[in-house]
Design a protein around this motif. Structure first.
Motif, mmCIF file in Angstrom:
data_model
loop_
_atom_site.group_PDB
_atom_site.id
_atom_site.type_symbol
_atom_site.label_atom_id
_atom_site.label_comp_id
_atom_site.label_asym_id
_atom_site.label_seq_id
_atom_site.Cartn_x
_atom_site.Cartn_y
_atom_site.Cartn_z
ATOM 1 N N ASP A 124 -10.653 -4.493 -12.286
ATOM 2 C CA ASP A 124 -9.544 -4.101 -11.410
ATOM 3 C C ASP A 124 -8.255 -3.970 -12.212
ATOM 4 O O ASP A 124 -7.468 -3.041 -12.019
ATOM 5 C CB ASP A 124 -9.383 -5.142 -10.305
ATOM 6 C CG ASP A 124 -8.231 -4.808 -9.381
ATOM 7 O OD1 ASP A 124 -8.093 -3.630 -9.013
ATOM 8 O OD2 ASP A 124 -7.464 -5.722 -9.031
ATOM 9 N N HIS B 189 -5.106 -1.114 -7.581
ATOM 10 C CA HIS B 189 -4.099 -1.315 -6.535
ATOM 11 C C HIS B 189 -2.897 -0.394 -6.719
ATOM 12 O O HIS B 189 -2.260 0.006 -5.746
ATOM 13 C CB HIS B 189 -3.628 -2.780 -6.522
ATOM 14 C CG HIS B 189 -4.735 -3.729 -6.170
ATOM 15 N ND1 HIS B 189 -4.825 -4.976 -6.731
ATOM 16 C CD2 HIS B 189 -5.788 -3.610 -5.335
ATOM 17 C CE1 HIS B 189 -5.887 -5.594 -6.259
ATOM 18 N NE2 HIS B 189 -6.490 -4.780 -5.409
ATOM 19 N N LYS B 190 -2.643 -0.071 -7.974
ATOM 20 C CA LYS B 190 -1.469 0.757 -8.246
ATOM 21 C C LYS B 190 -1.689 2.213 -7.865
ATOM 22 O O LYS B 190 -0.751 3.014 -7.899
ATOM 23 C CB LYS B 190 -1.087 0.646 -9.723
ATOM 24 C CG LYS B 190 -0.623 -0.750 -10.116
ATOM 25 C CD LYS B 190 -0.218 -0.808 -11.568
ATOM 26 C CE LYS B 190 0.253 -2.198 -11.960
ATOM 27 N NZ LYS B 190 0.653 -2.291 -13.382
ATOM 28 N N GLN B 191 -2.934 2.538 -7.553
ATOM 29 C CA GLN B 191 -3.213 3.900 -7.120
ATOM 30 C C GLN B 191 -2.729 4.147 -5.690
ATOM 31 O O GLN B 191 -2.676 5.293 -5.245
ATOM 32 C CB GLN B 191 -4.721 4.193 -7.202
ATOM 33 C CG GLN B 191 -5.274 4.099 -8.621
ATOM 34 C CD GLN B 191 -6.770 4.316 -8.653
ATOM 35 O OE1 GLN B 191 -7.345 4.801 -7.686
ATOM 36 N NE2 GLN B 191 -7.399 3.977 -9.772
ATOM 37 N N TYR B 192 -2.416 3.038 -5.011
ATOM 38 C CA TYR B 192 -1.983 3.155 -3.621
ATOM 39 C C TYR B 192 -0.620 2.495 -3.455
ATOM 40 O O TYR B 192 -0.248 1.575 -4.185
ATOM 41 C CB TYR B 192 -2.995 2.494 -2.681
ATOM 42 C CG TYR B 192 -4.385 3.073 -2.812
ATOM 43 C CD1 TYR B 192 -4.748 4.215 -2.112
ATOM 44 C CD2 TYR B 192 -5.318 2.475 -3.666
ATOM 45 C CE1 TYR B 192 -6.028 4.744 -2.237
ATOM 46 C CE2 TYR B 192 -6.592 3.007 -3.800
ATOM 47 C CZ TYR B 192 -6.943 4.137 -3.084
ATOM 48 O OH TYR B 192 -8.189 4.668 -3.209
ATOM 49 N N THR B 193 0.107 2.955 -2.470
ATOM 50 C CA THR B 193 1.419 2.395 -2.186
ATOM 51 C C THR B 193 1.265 0.984 -1.625
ATOM 52 O O THR B 193 0.420 0.758 -0.758
ATOM 53 C CB THR B 193 2.158 3.270 -1.149
ATOM 54 O OG1 THR B 193 2.216 4.612 -1.642
ATOM 55 C CG2 THR B 193 3.563 2.736 -0.904
ATOM 56 N N PRO B 194 2.056 0.022 -2.115
ATOM 57 C CA PRO B 194 1.975 -1.335 -1.571
ATOM 58 C C PRO B 194 2.150 -1.332 -0.053
ATOM 59 O O PRO B 194 3.069 -0.719 0.482
ATOM 60 C CB PRO B 194 3.133 -2.060 -2.262
ATOM 61 C CG PRO B 194 3.319 -1.318 -3.539
ATOM 62 C CD PRO B 194 3.018 0.121 -3.208
ATOM 63 N N GLU C 1 -0.072 -0.056 1.949
ATOM 64 C CA GLU C 1 -0.946 0.973 2.494
ATOM 65 C C GLU C 1 -2.278 0.343 2.904
ATOM 66 O O GLU C 1 -2.722 -0.658 2.341
ATOM 67 C CB GLU C 1 -1.160 2.054 1.443
ATOM 68 C CG GLU C 1 -1.845 3.311 1.965
ATOM 69 C CD GLU C 1 -1.959 4.381 0.897
ATOM 70 O OE1 GLU C 1 -2.676 5.366 1.138
ATOM 71 O OE2 GLU C 1 -1.332 4.216 -0.169
ATOM 72 N N GLU D 274 -4.838 -0.141 0.138
ATOM 73 C CA GLU D 274 -4.379 -1.159 -0.818
ATOM 74 C C GLU D 274 -4.614 -2.556 -0.249
ATOM 75 O O GLU D 274 -5.080 -3.461 -0.948
ATOM 76 C CB GLU D 274 -2.896 -0.935 -1.115
ATOM 77 C CG GLU D 274 -2.379 -1.724 -2.316
ATOM 78 C CD GLU D 274 -1.754 -3.047 -1.904
ATOM 79 O OE1 GLU D 274 -1.537 -3.885 -2.795
ATOM 80 O OE2 GLU D 274 -1.510 -3.244 -0.694
ATOM 81 N N LYS D 275 -4.316 -2.734 1.037
ATOM 82 C CA LYS D 275 -4.552 -4.020 1.691
ATOM 83 C C LYS D 275 -6.043 -4.353 1.724
ATOM 84 O O LYS D 275 -6.448 -5.497 1.486
ATOM 85 C CB LYS D 275 -3.994 -3.992 3.110
ATOM 86 C CG LYS D 275 -2.477 -4.018 3.191
ATOM 87 C CD LYS D 275 -2.045 -4.042 4.647
ATOM 88 C CE LYS D 275 -0.528 -4.104 4.771
ATOM 89 N NZ LYS D 275 -0.106 -4.114 6.200
ATOM 90 N N ARG E 112 -7.264 -5.418 -1.790
ATOM 91 C CA ARG E 112 -6.788 -6.758 -2.137
ATOM 92 C C ARG E 112 -7.568 -7.817 -1.365
ATOM 93 O O ARG E 112 -7.939 -8.862 -1.917
ATOM 94 C CB ARG E 112 -5.288 -6.879 -1.836
ATOM 95 C CG ARG E 112 -4.414 -6.177 -2.857
ATOM 96 C CD ARG E 112 -2.947 -6.569 -2.683
ATOM 97 N NE ARG E 112 -2.121 -5.900 -3.661
ATOM 98 C CZ ARG E 112 -1.963 -6.313 -4.916
ATOM 99 N NH1 ARG E 112 -2.605 -7.381 -5.327
ATOM 100 N NH2 ARG E 112 -1.185 -5.647 -5.743
#
Length: 201
Positions: free
Chosen positions: A84, A90-95, A97, A100-101, A104
């Motif tokens: 990862d 995770h950085k491929q998606y907006t925090p 989003e 992303e959630k 995580r």
């Protein structure tokens, strides 16, 4: 007279010696029996001790096996975290989003998610529970008008029974009709338990 006296005395002495010898033999037999009993108990204790040692060794083996599996899962979790980090997934998606959630959350509970592969009693998902509570979720607004706390509690009990009937593949109306026809207040706890959907025949 003197000869007869001595003769009687010898006979009495012989009888006393024979009686004493019999008592000693009896005590010796009792001691041998007690010794055999103690040996038997000692053998039983040794057998139990060996059995406990075997069980202890078996438990240790199982514990070691579980530790190995847990270590394996931790290694896999660490490997996934490394991947990862390498991919910066995770950085491929907006925090914040949704994806992303989801990612995580999946990585955070990965070890718990993988438990079902270790024990066949665990289901892969909780779809059965979700289906059971779906009617309650759909009718949630209606339950605001139960009247009072007692009404809401009775409503929850009713829906619980209905869900149990579906799980036991029993027609709810048939079960309810049969149960209400019985003298419930006069029945024992064991009899009431037999009337539960899971035990109903």
């Amino acid at each position: 007279m003197t000869s007869d006296y001595h003769s009687l005395t010898r006979e009495a002495v012989v009888k006393l010696l024979e009686q004493r010898d019999a008592e000693l033999k009896n005590k010796d037999t009792q001691l041998k029996n007690k010794d055999a009993e103690l040996k038997n108990k000692d053998t039983q204790l040794k057998d139990k001790d060996a059995e406990l040692k075997d069980k202890d060794a078996e438990l240790k083996d199982k514990d070691a096996e579980l530790k190995d599996k847990d270590a394996e899962l931790k290694d896999k979790d660490a490997e996934l975290k490394d991947k990862d980090a390498e991919l910066d997934v995770h950085k491929q998606y907006t925090p914040g989003e949704a994806m992303e959630k989801a990612l995580r959350y999946a990585f955070a509970v990965w070890i718990r998610i993988g438990r079902y592969v270790q024990d066949g009693r665990f289901n892969v998902d909780n779809n059965l529970m979700e289906q059971a509570i779906r009617p309650i979720t759909l009718g949630r607004k209606n339950y605001l008008f139960c009247g009072n706390n007692e009404g809401a509690e009775n409503n929850a009990i009713f829906y619980t029974f209905m869900a149990c009937c579906r799980e036991a593949d029993i027609e709810p109306y048939k079960w309810m009709k049969e149960v209400l026809s019985r003298p419930l207040l006069d029945m024992t706890e064991e009899e009431l338990t037999k009337m539960l959907p899971s035990n109903f025949k």
